[in-house]
Design a protein around this motif. Structure first.
Motif, short mmCIF file in Angstrom:
data_model
loop_
_atom_site.label_atom_id
_atom_site.label_comp_id
_atom_site.label_asym_id
_atom_site.label_seq_id
_atom_site.Cartn_x
_atom_site.Cartn_y
_atom_site.Cartn_z
N ARG A 41 11.92 2.86 3.65
CA ARG A 41 12.18 4.25 3.26
C ARG A 41 10.89 5.05 3.06
NH1 ARG A 41 17.11 5.65 2.30
NH2 ARG A 41 16.37 7.45 1.13
N HIS A 42 9.83 4.63 3.74
CA HIS A 42 8.54 5.31 3.59
C HIS A 42 8.65 6.82 3.78
CE1 HIS A 42 4.49 6.65 4.31
NE2 HIS A 42 4.71 6.84 5.59
N ALA A 43 9.42 7.24 4.80
CA ALA A 43 9.51 8.67 5.09
C ALA A 43 10.07 9.45 3.90
CB ALA A 43 10.39 8.90 6.32
N TYR A 44 10.86 8.75 3.09
CA TYR A 44 11.53 9.44 1.97
C TYR A 44 10.92 9.08 0.63
CZ TYR A 44 14.85 10.29 5.66
OH TYR A 44 15.42 10.69 6.82
N MET A 45 9.70 8.56 0.63
CA MET A 45 9.06 8.23 -0.65
C MET A 45 8.38 9.49 -1.19
SD MET A 45 6.56 5.11 -1.64
CE MET A 45 5.48 5.21 -3.05
N LEU A 46 9.18 10.28 -1.89
CA LEU A 46 8.75 11.59 -2.34
C LEU A 46 8.86 11.68 -3.85
CD1 LEU A 46 11.04 13.54 0.16
CD2 LEU A 46 8.69 12.82 0.59
N LEU A 86 0.83 -1.20 0.00
CA LEU A 86 0.00 0.00 0.00
C LEU A 86 0.87 1.25 0.00
CD1 LEU A 86 -2.50 -0.98 2.86
CD2 LEU A 86 -2.92 -1.16 0.40
N HIS A 87 0.45 2.27 -0.72
CA HIS A 87 1.03 3.60 -0.63
C HIS A 87 -0.12 4.59 -0.62
CE1 HIS A 87 4.98 1.92 -1.60
NE2 HIS A 87 4.39 1.22 -2.54
N SER A 88 0.18 5.86 -0.44
CA SER A 88 -0.91 6.83 -0.49
C SER A 88 -0.40 8.12 -1.12
CB SER A 88 -1.46 7.09 0.91
OG SER A 88 -2.65 7.85 0.83
N ARG A 127 4.10 13.26 -1.28
CA ARG A 127 4.63 12.43 -0.19
C ARG A 127 3.75 11.22 -0.01
NH1 ARG A 127 4.94 17.87 1.83
NH2 ARG A 127 7.08 18.48 2.36
N CYS A 128 4.36 10.07 0.18
CA CYS A 128 3.59 8.85 0.44
C CYS A 128 3.05 8.92 1.87
CB CYS A 128 4.45 7.61 0.29
SG CYS A 128 3.57 6.11 0.77
N ALA A 129 1.73 8.72 2.01
CA ALA A 129 1.11 8.87 3.33
C ALA A 129 0.70 7.55 3.96
CB ALA A 129 -0.10 9.80 3.22
N GLU A 130 1.07 6.43 3.36
CA GLU A 130 0.72 5.15 3.97
C GLU A 130 2.01 4.38 4.21
OE1 GLU A 130 -2.62 3.74 4.70
OE2 GLU A 130 -1.17 2.61 5.88
N LEU A 131 2.24 4.00 5.47
CA LEU A 131 3.49 3.29 5.82
C LEU A 131 3.74 2.14 4.86
CD1 LEU A 131 5.85 2.83 7.70
CD2 LEU A 131 4.33 1.61 9.26
N CYS A 132 4.90 2.17 4.20
CA CYS A 132 5.14 1.20 3.13
C CYS A 132 6.51 0.55 3.26
CB CYS A 132 4.99 1.88 1.78
SG CYS A 132 6.12 3.27 1.56
N GLY A 133 7.09 0.59 4.46
CA GLY A 133 8.36 -0.09 4.63
C GLY A 133 9.50 0.87 4.93
CU LIG Z 1 4.90 4.99 2.06
#
Ligand SMILES: [Cu+2]
Ligand SMILES: [Cu+2]
Lengths: 620, 240
Positions: B215-220, B172-174, B207-213
């Motif tokens: 490097r989620h914080a940096y999924m930009l 999942l991503h957001s 910015r990705c708003a769904e925890l995805c593993g």
């Molecule tokens: Cu994410």
């Protein structure tokens, strides 16, 4: 000495059981011609066998095993004969007061463990950029914090309910004392599995454990799933016991609208626990078997759907919020009349509002999924149902302030925490509708605003009332008074710190900071986001400090506190009409109900003991 | 004591009004929304949030003031140690009032909520489709109406309604651009949709708003909103 404790035996059995389960699985795999090692299956079987071995070792199923052999076992009450009295707290004991304390102390322990996890990542978040915590470690700590604290809350709820309900309705014990002990002890292997998951790679999808991330991560997920299975079993069995106790063990004349109001909260809570806990069990069992057996429930490649998990998960996890807060709200309703010296305003309305919240709570789970990608037509009904929760919740707030209106208020520590609870729960409650409304949630969902909202809800609905309850019943439990100055110090540190933390979380959320990120953009909120985070971190550490002050207060006061009278608060409730600490068999004679529970200001009593029947109560 | 209630009600009532305004003001400061309203959806959502802040302020003031007023006015004074409060334990009229009035209030907010939702999700004429793909931990964009190419930055023309057709490769991503307000998850196996009309030219961040593993914080991903001419030029560039 150590070996005489059920707990020690349980731990040894659990360790041995886990190894045994793993070895048997491996041998069986070998015989079946499969590769020896498959960590998913091997650890699941090991964890499961270990958990039940604990229950055997601790002695929680001894009587049932005897019954299977056709032997009757008497229900022995009282401290063990051949061992020091304190050992009963570390072994299987059937007295609800012992079990209530076992629950509560374990709860405080888990609360401190779970809180410490939060302090670690709060320290990391005090500044933008990466400091000392790696990305992977952060992602694992947030989920561990979540579940450790949820387990702590469930334990605390069990502690309050088990200790108080039988005392409040004048029962000698719970309906099923052996089941009660079993329901407590199953939490211990559950909690250990949860913490042990950290050593198997942890779980990195947050407490919600959404697949596919959770079905791809390390084997630590399996221990999480098993742990929640054990803890959930405790919820189901414990709630069954409480329902039967409240419905069948009340004395003559105590009809349902005359029980102490906390029992109504427990009644509503237990209905949820008995019927909703299975859903998270199902969600996690499906996750477990998808990983271990390759079943594709949530895997699109295998014909599954990831959103299915979210439905089942929230079908429990939303109502679970009311499991966490309804008992606390019951504590507020219970304590306000005592310290306002005035009847509880609208008893029936408060009682029925708990039931209303519990029932509506089953129809709102979809508000966690507005952005999930489910059918857009589902959004409006879930929004409307969620907004309706505000109505019975409002009834509680208005009835509380009406209870205070016109009273003669006094403010010892338990009352302070009750007022703190109302104010904090108000913050949590009022920030709900904005998240329930779909369009605003499209912005706020998965931001720190949500984090602020549910921390306010859980602190106001559980942590503050739990502290109030601990201080309030401490004299009844130990026979000694807590230290009032330290109690107030705890309150005056924790309350402003909590408000600072909660508002800080909401602020960074509206600025646009996502939740569950190890690092954030320092330019958010015009560059003010970092300052808010620093404040929030300081506040979180102050809350931790205040909890340590409470622990110190409780431990020292139990030893050297001033001797407590039977009824220091001049409460009308049955448990205050008997000596402090409560004797082994609680009531020397059956209760007779002669008045209303909260008629402060009237001369007549709520209950009296029927002395002519003295001694008959113990005939079991 | 009871005879004085009228006076107490008057004082408390005035304080409720005052505190509603004070709390509203404090919340406005404490809950700052991003300055840029970057999409046609932003203003509607910001207004809705503003209306909810009034609800929080009003209901919050009501409870907090009556609680605070009771703490001050009805506290036990020295010498009161054995005194009890006034004896009354309910009032059906009041209970019905504070059941029915909140019911009406949440109904109103529900109706407003439905209207704003319809407004921010309504299909528009002349929508341009952008295909968004999320994968651990990056984004890809395609413009099926403009040719066969994929980009790692999102470039869109200003004031053009977008239909984002989104899918996830792994977990999942957001999709969330703070300035645009709205967000929508990306789910493996299904296609999800998000409608948004960028109204501000500029450079933003997805910015990705769904925890995805990990490097989620940096999924930009960079998002550029440009004029129609610049967009056409950019498309030509991509097609070369
Ligand atoms: Cu994410
Ligand atoms: Cu919910």
């Amino acid at each position: 000495m150590l070996m005489q404790l059920g707990l020690t035996r349980g731990l040894i059995y659990q360790a041995a059981g886990t190894v045994l389960g793993m070895v048997v699985t491996m041998v069986w795999r070998l015989l079946a011609g499969m590769p020896l090692w498959d960590q998913e299956v091997v650890f699941v079987v090991g964890g499961l066998v270990g958990g039940f071995a604990f229950m055997w070792g601790v002695g929680a199923i001894d009587d049932w095993l005897e019954w299977c052999r056709g032997k009757a076992t008497p229900l022995v009450h009282g401290p063990p004969r051949d061992k020091p009295a304190w050992t009963r707290y570390f072994s299987t004991d059937y007295n609800h007061k012992v079990i209530g304390i076992q629950y509560s102390v374990t709860s405080l322990l888990m609360l401190m463990i779970g809180g410490s996890f939060a302090l670690i990542f709060r320290a990391e978040l005090a500044q933008a950029d990466l400091q000392f915590l790696g990305m992977g470690m952060y992602n694992k700590l947030i989920g561990l914090h979540g579940w450790a604290v949820i387990a702590a809350i469930l334990l605390g709820v069990g502690g309050m309910a088990n200790y108080l309900v039988p005392l409040m309705i004048g029962a000698e014990d719970m309906a099923f004392p052996r089941l009660n002990a079993f329901a407590f002890w199953i939490n211990v292997p559950g909690g250990l599995l949860l913490l042990a998951s950290a050593f198997l790679g942890g779980f990195d999808a947050g407490w919600t454990a959404y697949p596919p991330l959770s079905t791809q991560g390390s084997v630590g997920y399996q221990f999480l799933f098993l742990a929640i299975y054990f803890v959930g079993l405790s919820s189901i069995l414990g709630s069954l016991n409480l329902l039967v106790t409240i419905l069948t063990m009340r004395p003559k004349g105590m009809d349902l609208f005359r029980i102490p109001i906390f029992c109504w909260a427990v009644l509503a809570t237990s209905l949820i626990q008995l019927t909703a806990t299975q859903a998270i069990g199902t969600a996690f069992l499906m996750g477990l078997s998808e990983r271990a057996l390759g079943m594709g429930f949530f895997d699109p490649e295998g014909g599954g759907n990831p959103i299915l998990f979210q439905h089942i998960f929230w079908f429990y996890s939303h109502p679970a919020v009311y499991v966490f807060v309804l008992p606390g709200l019951g504590i507020i309703s219970e304590l306000l009349p005592v310290f306002s010296r005035k009847p509880l305003f609208g008893y029936r309305w408060i009682a029925l509002s708990s039931l209303a919240i519990a029932l509506v709570g089953f129809l709102v789970w979809g508000h966690h999924m507005f952005t999930s990608g489910y059918s857009p037509y589902l959004r409006v009904p879930f929004m409307v149902a969620t907004l309706l929760v505000a109505v019975p919740t409002g009834v509680k707030f208005f009835s509380w302030v009406a209870t205070m209106w016109g009273g003669r208020l006094r403010f010892p520590t338990p009352m302070l925490f009750t007022l703190g609870a109302i104010s904090v729960f108000l913050l949590g409650g009022l920030t709900g509708p904005i998240l329930a409304t779909v369009a605003s949630d499209l912005y706020l969902h998965d931001t720190y605003f949500v984090v602020g909202h549910f921390h306010a809800t859980l602190f106001g609905g559980f942590v503050f009332p739990f502290c109030a309850a601990i201080y309030f019943w401490f004299p009844k439990i130990t026979g000694r008074m807590y230290n009032e100055a330290l109690g107030k110090l705890h309150f005056y540190i924790m309350t402003p710190a909590f408000w600072l933390m909660s508002i800080g979380q909401m602020t960074v959320g509206t600025m646009g900071m996502r939740r569950r990120i190890v690092d954030y953009d320092p330019t958010l909120g015009g560059g003010l986001v970092e300052a808010r985070h620093l404040e929030t971190t300081i506040a979180a550490f102050l809350i931790g400090l205040s909890i340590l002050i409470m622990i110190y207060n409780l431990v020292t006061s139990a030893e050297i506190g001033v001797r407590a009278p039977a009824n220091p608060w001049r409460s009308r409730s049955p448990e205050w009409q008997i000596p402090s600490p409560v004797p082994e068999h609680s009531f020397a004679a059956p209760l007779q109900v002669v008045g209303e529970p909260y008629d402060y200001g009237l001369e007549e009593e709520y209950v009296v003991m029927d002395e002519s029947q003295a001694g008959h109560a113990q005939a079991h | 004591m009871r005879s004085n209630y009228r006076r107490h009600f008057l004082y408390a009532g005035i304080l409720v009004v005052v505190f509603t305004l004070v709390i509203q003001w404090v919340l406005d400061l404490s809950l700052p929304l991003p300055d840029i309203q970057g999409s046609a959806q932003s203003a509607a959502i910001d207004n809705l949030i503003g209306q909810h802040v009034w609800l929080i302020a009003g209901a919050g003031a009501l409870v907090l003031v009556i609680m605070g007023y009771s703490i001050v006015a009805f506290r036990a004074r020295p010498g009161d140690e054995d005194e009890e409060g006034d004896y009354f334990h309910g009032h059906s009229g009041l209970e019905i009032a504070w059941t029915v009035i909140p019911l009406i209030v949440v109904t109103i907010y529900g109706v407003i909520g439905v209207q704003v939702l319809a407004q921010v999700t309504a299909p528009q004429d002349n929508e341009m489709t952008v295909e968004v793909e999320g994968l651990q931990w990056s984004w890809r964009f395609a413009y099926p109406e403009h040719g066969e190419f994929q980009t790692v930055e999102m470039v869109v023309p200003v004031n053009r309604p977008l239909l984002l057709s989104m899918s996830a490769v792994d977990v999942l991503h957001s999709f969330w651009v703070v300035e645009w307000r709205v967000k929508q998850d990306l789910v493996p196996g299904i296609t999800t949709e998000l409608r948004v009309t960028p109204t501000e030219v500029g450079e933003f961040q997805l910015r990705c708003a769904e925890l995805c593993g990990l490097r989620h914080a940096y999924m930009l991903a960079d998002v550029r909103v440009v004029s129609q001419e610049d967009f056409d030029a950019w498309i030509d560039e991509q097609l070369e």
